[in-house]
Motif scaffolding. Structure first.
Motif, mmCIF file in Angstrom:
data_model
loop_
_atom_site.group_PDB
_atom_site.id
_atom_site.type_symbol
_atom_site.label_atom_id
_atom_site.label_comp_id
_atom_site.label_asym_id
_atom_site.label_seq_id
_atom_site.Cartn_x
_atom_site.Cartn_y
_atom_site.Cartn_z
ATOM 1 N N ALA A 101 -34.749 16.808 -22.763
ATOM 2 C CA ALA A 101 -34.103 15.501 -22.817
ATOM 3 C C ALA A 101 -34.529 14.763 -24.081
ATOM 4 O O ALA A 101 -35.668 14.867 -24.528
ATOM 5 N N SER A 102 -33.628 13.999 -24.648
ATOM 6 C CA SER A 102 -33.875 13.317 -25.915
ATOM 7 C C SER A 102 -34.958 12.251 -25.789
ATOM 8 O O SER A 102 -35.095 11.585 -24.760
ATOM 9 N N THR A 103 -35.724 12.079 -26.864
ATOM 10 C CA THR A 103 -36.723 11.009 -26.932
ATOM 11 C C THR A 103 -36.303 9.880 -27.852
ATOM 12 O O THR A 103 -37.020 8.886 -27.983
ATOM 13 N N GLU A 104 -35.149 10.023 -28.519
ATOM 14 C CA GLU A 104 -34.698 8.989 -29.440
ATOM 15 C C GLU A 104 -34.382 7.701 -28.681
ATOM 16 O O GLU A 104 -33.843 7.732 -27.576
ATOM 17 N N ALA A 105 -34.701 6.573 -29.276
ATOM 18 C CA ALA A 105 -34.571 5.287 -28.595
ATOM 19 C C ALA A 105 -33.158 5.028 -28.098
ATOM 20 O O ALA A 105 -32.949 4.525 -26.988
ATOM 21 N N THR A 106 -32.154 5.365 -28.913
ATOM 22 C CA THR A 106 -30.769 5.095 -28.523
ATOM 23 C C THR A 106 -30.190 6.159 -27.596
ATOM 24 O O THR A 106 -29.080 5.996 -27.083
ATOM 25 N N GLN A 107 -30.934 7.252 -27.384
ATOM 26 C CA GLN A 107 -30.451 8.353 -26.548
ATOM 27 C C GLN A 107 -31.499 8.761 -25.524
ATOM 28 O O GLN A 107 -31.502 9.889 -25.028
ATOM 29 N N SER A 108 -32.390 7.849 -25.172
ATOM 30 C CA SER A 108 -33.546 8.164 -24.339
ATOM 31 C C SER A 108 -33.145 8.852 -23.033
ATOM 32 O O SER A 108 -32.381 8.313 -22.242
ATOM 33 N N GLY A 109 -33.665 10.060 -22.852
ATOM 34 C CA GLY A 109 -33.435 10.806 -21.627
ATOM 35 C C GLY A 109 -32.129 11.569 -21.576
ATOM 36 O O GLY A 109 -31.899 12.341 -20.631
ATOM 37 N N LEU A 110 -31.255 11.399 -22.564
ATOM 38 C CA LEU A 110 -29.963 12.077 -22.524
ATOM 39 C C LEU A 110 -30.104 13.558 -22.897
ATOM 40 O O LEU A 110 -30.983 13.946 -23.652
ATOM 41 N N PHE A 111 -29.234 14.369 -22.319
ATOM 42 C CA PHE A 111 -29.199 15.786 -22.675
ATOM 43 C C PHE A 111 -27.750 16.245 -22.749
ATOM 44 O O PHE A 111 -26.846 15.642 -22.160
ATOM 45 N N SER A 112 -27.532 17.328 -23.493
ATOM 46 C CA SER A 112 -26.186 17.861 -23.659
ATOM 47 C C SER A 112 -26.259 19.330 -24.039
ATOM 48 O O SER A 112 -27.183 19.748 -24.737
ATOM 49 N N LEU A 113 -25.312 20.115 -23.563
ATOM 50 C CA LEU A 113 -25.182 21.499 -23.985
ATOM 51 C C LEU A 113 -23.722 21.916 -23.868
ATOM 52 O O LEU A 113 -22.940 21.305 -23.137
ATOM 53 N N ASN A 114 -23.331 22.915 -24.633
ATOM 54 C CA ASN A 114 -21.999 23.503 -24.549
ATOM 55 C C ASN A 114 -22.128 24.937 -24.078
ATOM 56 O O ASN A 114 -23.008 25.672 -24.546
ATOM 57 N N VAL A 115 -21.273 25.355 -23.155
ATOM 58 C CA VAL A 115 -21.268 26.734 -22.682
ATOM 59 C C VAL A 115 -19.839 27.274 -22.790
ATOM 60 O O VAL A 115 -18.874 26.546 -22.581
ATOM 61 N N ASN A 116 -19.707 28.536 -23.151
ATOM 62 C CA ASN A 116 -18.398 29.178 -23.249
ATOM 63 C C ASN A 116 -18.031 29.776 -21.898
ATOM 64 O O ASN A 116 -18.707 30.677 -21.404
ATOM 65 N N LEU A 117 -16.947 29.273 -21.281
ATOM 66 C CA LEU A 117 -16.566 29.691 -19.945
ATOM 67 C C LEU A 117 -15.102 30.113 -19.906
ATOM 68 O O LEU A 117 -14.234 29.443 -20.463
ATOM 69 N N ALA A 118 -14.830 31.230 -19.237
ATOM 70 C CA ALA A 118 -13.469 31.701 -18.996
ATOM 71 C C ALA A 118 -12.905 30.975 -17.774
ATOM 72 O O ALA A 118 -13.635 30.322 -17.032
#
Length: 300
Positions: free
Chosen positions: A253-270
């Motif tokens: 999870a992000s530690t940046e002040a404007t993104q605190s706790g946010l997470f993101s990922l991309n997965v390739n799905l059929a």
């Protein structure tokens, strides 16, 4: 959606073949409900929603994760006949969550009105039939916070209140103070969002039951532990209970002040039906899924 800029996404393609473990979240709405203390859970509060152009209403629901009970948010399509706060609360009291892991103890009231003062105080006036559920003291307090979170989220996201200040909610019953909600919580005094009520892990997108195009699918959410390690799993779903592990990995999870706790990922799905599971990692028990959140969705 919250108007945050999410961290750069990761494209992942590794496959695994271990079977799906059982979910740790509740999937029903019992008439008699009991809560539990959130021992060991960070006492943080979800950031107040920011103004958005979408007409969708932010609605908070109650859900279980491991031994604890938390608030989770969904964005819902609602009619536009009433003001944004009333619309969101009416959805909370009369509709079912999209996610079957969530529930609400509120009942559809005969009367529901809301107003906002210049001091960032939202007043909710509701009829007593809204409280027709048998709750223990702990769950009753969570139900009141469910209303407070929903009302403040709707006010902030619609721009009706100043999200830079603390917003409080006064709950009246047929215009009167001192009503004891669910036979446990005395109402009538201004109430703010309480710490420790929101889920430690919270998937923002995709929402439950949505359809997304095939290819790169973005999954985003937030954690109450900035910099904390998270485990994610993608399961293929064939039928109501046939789930097979498909992709997995870890992220931070992000530690940046404007993104605190946010997470993101991309997965390739059929094309197909999937479930995403995201949980915190317990350093003492790395194999344990702690504070799990799940979402089911379809790729077309």
């Amino acid at each position: 959606m919250l108007l945050f800029v999410l961290p750069a996404a990761m494209v992942l393609s590794a496959c695994v073949a271990t079977p799906q473990p059982e979910s740790n979240t509740a999937a029903g709405t019992p008439q008699v409900m009991t809560g539990s203390a959130t021992a060991g859970v960070p006492t943080t509060s979800a950031p107040l929603e920011t103004t958005q152009a979408s007409n969708k209403a932010p609605v908070y629901w109650i859900g279980r994760s491991n031994e604890n009970v938390f608030l989770y948010r969904e964005f819902r399509d609602v009619p536009e006949q009433e003001n944004p706060v009333t619309r969101a609360l009416r959805s909370m009291m009369s509709e079912k969550p999209l996610d079957p892991d969530f529930f609400t103890p509120w009942q559809n009231p005969k009367k529901l009105t809301t107003s906002i003062s210049g001091k960032n105080v939202i007043t909710v006036d509701v009829s007593p039939d809204a409280f027709n559920s048998n709750l223990d003291d702990d769950m009753a307090k969570r139900a009141i916070q469910q209303l407070v979170y929903t009302a403040t989220a709707a006010g902030a996201s619609s721009g009706l209140v100043d999200s830079g200040q603390q917003i409080e909610v006064v709950i009246l019953v047929d215009g009167h103070t001192d009503y004891v909600a669910f036979n446990h919580v005395k109402l009538g005094t201004p109430t703010a969002r309480a710490m420790g009520m929101v889920a430690p892990v919270w998937i923002i997108d995709p929402q439950e039951g949505v359809s997304v195009p095939d290819g790169s699918v973005k999954i985003s959410g937030r954690s109450t532990l900035p910099g904390g390690k998270l485990r994610w799993k993608i399961l293929r779903v064939a039928g109501s209970s046939d789930k097979t592990a498909y992709l997995s990995g870890e992220l931070t999870a992000s530690t940046e002040a404007t993104q605190s706790g946010l997470f993101s990922l991309n997965v390739n799905l059929a094309p197909g039906n999937y479930e995403v599971r995201i949980s915190q990692i317990d350093p003492g028990q790395p194999a344990r899924e702690m504070n799990v959140d799940t979402r089911g969705f379809t790729v077309k």
